[in-house]
Write a protein that holds these residues in place. Structure first.
Motif, mmCIF file in Angstrom:
data_model
loop_
_atom_site.group_PDB
_atom_site.id
_atom_site.type_symbol
_atom_site.label_atom_id
_atom_site.label_comp_id
_atom_site.label_asym_id
_atom_site.label_seq_id
_atom_site.Cartn_x
_atom_site.Cartn_y
_atom_site.Cartn_z
ATOM 1 N N UNK A 1 -43.930 2.508 -63.319
ATOM 2 C CA UNK A 1 -43.362 1.459 -64.177
ATOM 3 C C UNK A 1 -41.840 1.489 -64.226
ATOM 4 N N UNK A 2 -41.230 2.484 -63.566
ATOM 5 C CA UNK A 2 -39.776 2.586 -63.581
ATOM 6 C C UNK A 2 -39.318 3.943 -63.091
ATOM 7 N N UNK A 3 -38.064 4.261 -63.404
ATOM 8 C CA UNK A 3 -37.544 5.587 -63.089
ATOM 9 C C UNK A 3 -36.837 6.176 -64.297
ATOM 10 N N UNK A 4 -36.627 7.487 -64.238
ATOM 11 C CA UNK A 4 -35.894 8.207 -65.277
ATOM 12 C C UNK A 4 -35.242 9.411 -64.625
ATOM 13 N N UNK A 5 -34.500 10.151 -65.429
ATOM 14 C CA UNK A 5 -33.982 11.426 -64.962
ATOM 15 C C UNK A 5 -32.534 11.400 -64.545
ATOM 16 N N UNK A 6 -32.202 12.312 -63.657
ATOM 17 C CA UNK A 6 -30.821 12.667 -63.378
ATOM 18 C C UNK A 6 -30.329 12.159 -62.031
ATOM 19 N N UNK B 1 -42.481 -3.187 -70.049
ATOM 20 C CA UNK B 1 -42.598 -1.846 -70.643
ATOM 21 C C UNK B 1 -41.441 -1.526 -71.580
ATOM 22 N N UNK B 2 -40.574 -2.486 -71.829
ATOM 23 C CA UNK B 2 -39.459 -2.287 -72.759
ATOM 24 C C UNK B 2 -39.975 -2.256 -74.193
ATOM 25 N N UNK B 3 -39.238 -1.556 -75.059
ATOM 26 C CA UNK B 3 -39.532 -1.561 -76.488
ATOM 27 C C UNK B 3 -40.761 -0.781 -76.894
ATOM 28 N N UNK B 4 -41.268 0.060 -76.008
ATOM 29 C CA UNK B 4 -42.463 0.853 -76.301
ATOM 30 C C UNK B 4 -42.184 2.350 -76.358
ATOM 31 N N UNK B 5 -40.902 2.717 -76.301
ATOM 32 C CA UNK B 5 -40.525 4.125 -76.400
ATOM 33 C C UNK B 5 -40.595 4.898 -75.103
ATOM 34 N N UNK B 6 -40.876 4.233 -73.978
ATOM 35 C CA UNK B 6 -41.001 4.953 -72.709
ATOM 36 C C UNK B 6 -39.689 5.580 -72.253
ATOM 37 N N UNK B 7 -38.574 4.892 -72.445
ATOM 38 C CA UNK B 7 -37.278 5.434 -72.000
ATOM 39 C C UNK B 7 -36.948 6.725 -72.741
ATOM 40 N N UNK B 8 -37.127 6.709 -74.055
ATOM 41 C CA UNK B 8 -36.856 7.912 -74.840
ATOM 42 C C UNK B 8 -37.834 9.025 -74.474
#
Length: 172
Positions: free
Chosen positions: A80-85, A104-111
């Motif tokens: 659904x996306x990417x994260x990290x460094x 998938x925005x606004x559902x706390x996934x980024x945090x």
């Protein structure tokens, strides 16, 4: 099979592989996703997505031991996306960041995903300090960085945007 970095109750965070080309294209397809990133329009085709995976992420895994990681929704197995460094040579710092498809925005996934990355880094990586750069109009991303415990460092102009830099020391 890609190396799994860490997991949360809802997410698997793993290295990207070339089987993720369609997913990388898909989560970058909506122009809102890249509105504040400075790289809008970089992924216009499946070939562009493949190039990013092969020439950037896979290369950086080998060079630095990390790069942006795939975020997989456990419930569906979908990237659904990417994260990290990212080792950002332009600023000579390690940047934390994320990108998700708008549904998938606004559902706390980024945090959730980036907190898992920070926890992983503290336990398993030789990173002492990270930054998060965000366009000052991107209030949702500013809130994510604050929720992660990052502190405001400075404001500066870049790529035609006013940027706010947040930072965090990982080792005490």
């Amino acid at each position: 099979m890609s190396k799994i970095i860490t997991e949360t109750p809802r997410l698997i965070i793993r290295e990207f592989n070339l089987d993720d080309v369609q997913a990388v294209y898909d989560f970058n397809a909506d122009e809102r996703v890249n509105l504040y990133t400075g790289d809008a329009g970089v992924i216009k085709s499946l070939a562009d997505a493949e190039r990013i995976i092969r020439d950037i992420w896979l290369t950086e895994y080998l060079q630095f031991g990390y790069a942006r990681w795939a975020v997989v929704l456990k419930q569906t197995g979908k990237v659904i996306g990417f994260c990290g460094f990212k080792n950002d040579y332009r600023i000579n710092e390690t940047d934390i960041g994320y990108r998700f498809a708008p549904e998938y925005w606004g559902q706390g996934f980024a945090t959730e995903a980036n907190q898992a990355c920070i926890d992983y880094a503290k336990a398993h990586m030789d990173l002492d300090y990270i930054v998060g750069d965000v366009v000052d109009r991107n209030h949702a991303s500013i809130n994510v960085l604050k929720k992660l415990g990052m502190n405001f460092n400075k404001k500066f102009q870049s790529f035609g945007f006013m940027i706010q830099r947040y930072d965090m020391y990982l080792k005490s």
